[in-house]
Scaffold this active site. Structure first.
Site, short mmCIF file in Angstrom:
data_model
loop_
_atom_site.label_atom_id
_atom_site.label_comp_id
_atom_site.label_asym_id
_atom_site.label_seq_id
_atom_site.Cartn_x
_atom_site.Cartn_y
_atom_site.Cartn_z
N ASN A 32 23.97 51.09 51.71
CA ASN A 32 25.41 51.28 51.93
C ASN A 32 26.02 51.88 50.67
O ASN A 32 25.32 52.11 49.68
CB ASN A 32 26.08 49.95 52.30
CG ASN A 32 25.86 48.91 51.24
OD1 ASN A 32 26.29 49.07 50.09
ND2 ASN A 32 25.17 47.84 51.60
N ASP B 280 22.79 43.79 55.88
CA ASP B 280 22.65 42.68 56.83
C ASP B 280 21.29 42.73 57.53
O ASP B 280 20.74 41.70 57.89
CB ASP B 280 23.77 42.75 57.88
CG ASP B 280 25.11 42.39 57.26
OD1 ASP B 280 25.13 41.52 56.36
OD2 ASP B 280 26.14 42.99 57.64
N LYS C 212 4.71 58.08 55.71
CA LYS C 212 6.00 58.68 56.06
C LYS C 212 6.04 58.97 57.56
O LYS C 212 5.08 59.52 58.11
CB LYS C 212 6.16 59.96 55.24
CG LYS C 212 7.51 60.60 55.37
CD LYS C 212 7.57 61.86 54.54
CE LYS C 212 8.76 62.69 54.95
NZ LYS C 212 8.67 64.06 54.49
N PRO D 278 18.13 37.59 55.05
CA PRO D 278 18.63 36.27 54.65
C PRO D 278 20.05 36.40 54.11
O PRO D 278 20.37 37.39 53.45
CB PRO D 278 17.67 35.85 53.53
CG PRO D 278 17.02 37.11 53.06
CD PRO D 278 17.00 38.03 54.23
O1 C5P Z 1 29.09 38.08 55.85
P1 C5P Z 1 29.47 39.09 54.83
O2 C5P Z 1 28.38 40.08 54.54
O3 C5P Z 1 30.78 39.77 55.08
O4 C5P Z 1 29.69 38.20 53.52
C1 C5P Z 1 29.99 38.78 52.30
C2 C5P Z 1 29.62 37.84 51.19
O5 C5P Z 1 28.35 37.24 51.40
C3 C5P Z 1 29.51 38.58 49.88
O6 C5P Z 1 29.87 37.68 48.86
C4 C5P Z 1 28.03 38.95 49.85
O7 C5P Z 1 27.57 39.15 48.52
C5 C5P Z 1 27.38 37.74 50.47
N1 C5P Z 1 26.16 38.05 51.23
C6 C5P Z 1 24.93 37.59 50.81
N2 C5P Z 1 23.81 37.85 51.55
C7 C5P Z 1 23.89 38.53 52.70
C8 C5P Z 1 25.13 39.03 53.15
C9 C5P Z 1 26.25 38.77 52.39
O8 C5P Z 1 24.85 36.96 49.74
N3 C5P Z 1 22.79 38.79 53.39
#
Ligand code: C5P
Length: 402
Positions: free
Chosen positions: A210, A279, A289, A305
């Site tokens: 991202n 996510d 590849k 996670p």
């Molecule tokens: O659920 P969301 O991604 O919006 O949550 C954002 C918060 O959770 C941020 O503080 C991000 O660093 C943390 N986060 C995390 N691990 C993930 C997803 C988000 O630590 N897999």
């Protein structure tokens, strides 16, 4: 609020275009109660007149060792003794070279050698000059001598180039100066921070990621050290320099970030999750590849996670701060996230506009905790980081005292 009351600052102004910004710096420092005596080099006087600094500082401007008004040519010793801080802004590459070699052929040079006060410099120069090996070597040497180097910042330069070398904004310099005199808020505290994006590989050359630049997390780490904390930064792939004094651990994927966080969580007082963790990750990584051929292709993804939620599930976990990037219903979504992830505090980003957020140097945050909240208005990410950490420190101590 007069955090700099009775503090004596000798402000050295050297010959750079940023010299005009130092007029504003004098105003800021005086607003906080500091007394300022200005020394201008010959070069500085080509850019701005002594009269400006005299009017703003309320004191005679010192120009060279043999000023008529200097008492028996002892000006440098008097000023060196008077100073609680010698601040040089802007500092040219030439001045850094002179300081690194202890040259004392003008008033400012003699004061740098004669003072026992802290010396802080705010470099300002063309990016190539800043990145030149000689300048970097001089910067290293000055750090060894205990000189604090404030900045430089990045951005568009007076010469039209873009890169590191800009003098920090007067407000940023003033805030850092204040930090030198005021008791550090996070003294003795250990902070673990995540920053940047993660990369989730689909094959050896392709990955999901991202647009996170990592700047917010890096500024939090920098500010934490400036406030007296020890800071560990678990960073995804970004193009940022490691802030001075920060222990950085470089990772690539969310799984690596999770493992690094768990490995370094022990003994930490505060955990701040500023990373934009992917996510999902591709489930079927191929060693080779992927070949083009079919008209369409499906990529199957598995949930990564949630590092932050894992941390808050651990008994006696550190004070946990999360971020929430929201385009709408900011408070409701952020509060929901705070509850769902059992956070001590959440900082909600206003994203969607072009001027703040991921890539930008500026940010604004709405911060929420149990029974309270605060707005951090738009400012440089470094300033926002300081304001956020001030809230974190206050809340951390309140929770600890319960
Ligand atoms: O659920 P969301 O991604 O919006 O949550 C954002 C918060 O959770 C941020 O503080 C991000 O660093 C943390 N986060 C995390 N691990 C993930 C997803 C988000 O630590 N897999």
């Amino acid at each position: 609020m007069n955090p700099l009351a009775n503090k004596h600052i000798v402000l050295g102004v050297t010959g750079g275009i940023a010299a005009y910004k130092s007029a504003e710096l004098v105003r800021r420092l005086r607003e906080w109660g500091a007394e300022i005596k200005v020394i201008m080099t010959d070069g500085a006087q080509q850019f701005i007149t002594p009269l400006t600094f005299q009017a703003l500082s309320g004191n005679t401007v010192h120009k060279n060792i043999f000023d008529d008004e200097a008492t028996m040519a002892m000006d440098h010793i008097e000023l060196a003794r008077w100073a609680d801080l010698v601040l040089i802004a802007p500092t040219t590459a030439d001045r850094m070279a002179r300081m690194a070699h202890g040259l004392a052929d003008d008033l400012l040079g003699t004061i740098c050698l004669a003072t026992t006060a802290t010396i802080a410099i705010a470099p300002a120069m063309n990016r190539q000059m800043w990145q030149a090996r000689a300048t970097q070597a001089n910067a290293g040497r000055l750090r060894e001598y205990g000189v604090l180097i404030l900045g430089p910042g990045e951005g568009v330069q007076a010469c039209g180039e873009i890169g590191p070398g800009r003098m920090l904004e007067p407000q940023d310099i003033a805030t850092r100066v204040r930090g030198l005199f005021v008791e550090p808020l996070l003294k003795g505290i250990s902070v673990l921070i995540t920053a940047g994006p993660t990369r989730e590989a689909a094959d050896p050359v392709r990955f999901l990621t991202n647009a996170s630049s990592g700047k917010m997390g890096y500024e939090i780490a920098r500010a934490a050290v400036e406030l007296g904390a020890s800071a560990t930064l678990v960073s995804g792939p970004v193009a940022l320099e490691n802030p001075v004094g920060v222990h950085r651990i470089a990772v690539t994927s969310a799984a690596e970030m999770r493992d690094a966080v768990m490995m370094h969580l022990a003994e930490k007082n505060i955990f701040i999750a500023a990373a934009a963790v992917s996510d999902y990750r591709p489930t079927d990584y191929t060693e080779k590849k992927r070949k083009k051929g079919t008209a369409s292709m499906e990529l199957s993804l598995a949930l990564n996670p949630d590092i932050l939620a894992e941390v808050t599930a651990i008994p006696n976990h550190p004070f946990a701060v999360g971020f929430a990037a929201e385009t709408h219903d900011l408070e409701r979504n952020a509060q929901e996230k705070r509850h769902r992830k059992s956070l001590d505090m959440i900082a909600a980003n206003h994203v969607g506009g072009p001027e703040i957020g991921f890539e930008s140097d500026e940010n604004a945050l709405s911060v929420y905790w149990e029974g309270g909240g605060a707005e951090i208005t738009k400012a440089s990410k470094w300033q926002v980081a300081h304001r956020l950490l001030a809230l974190v420190a206050q809340r951390y101590h309140e929770v600890e005292d319960l």
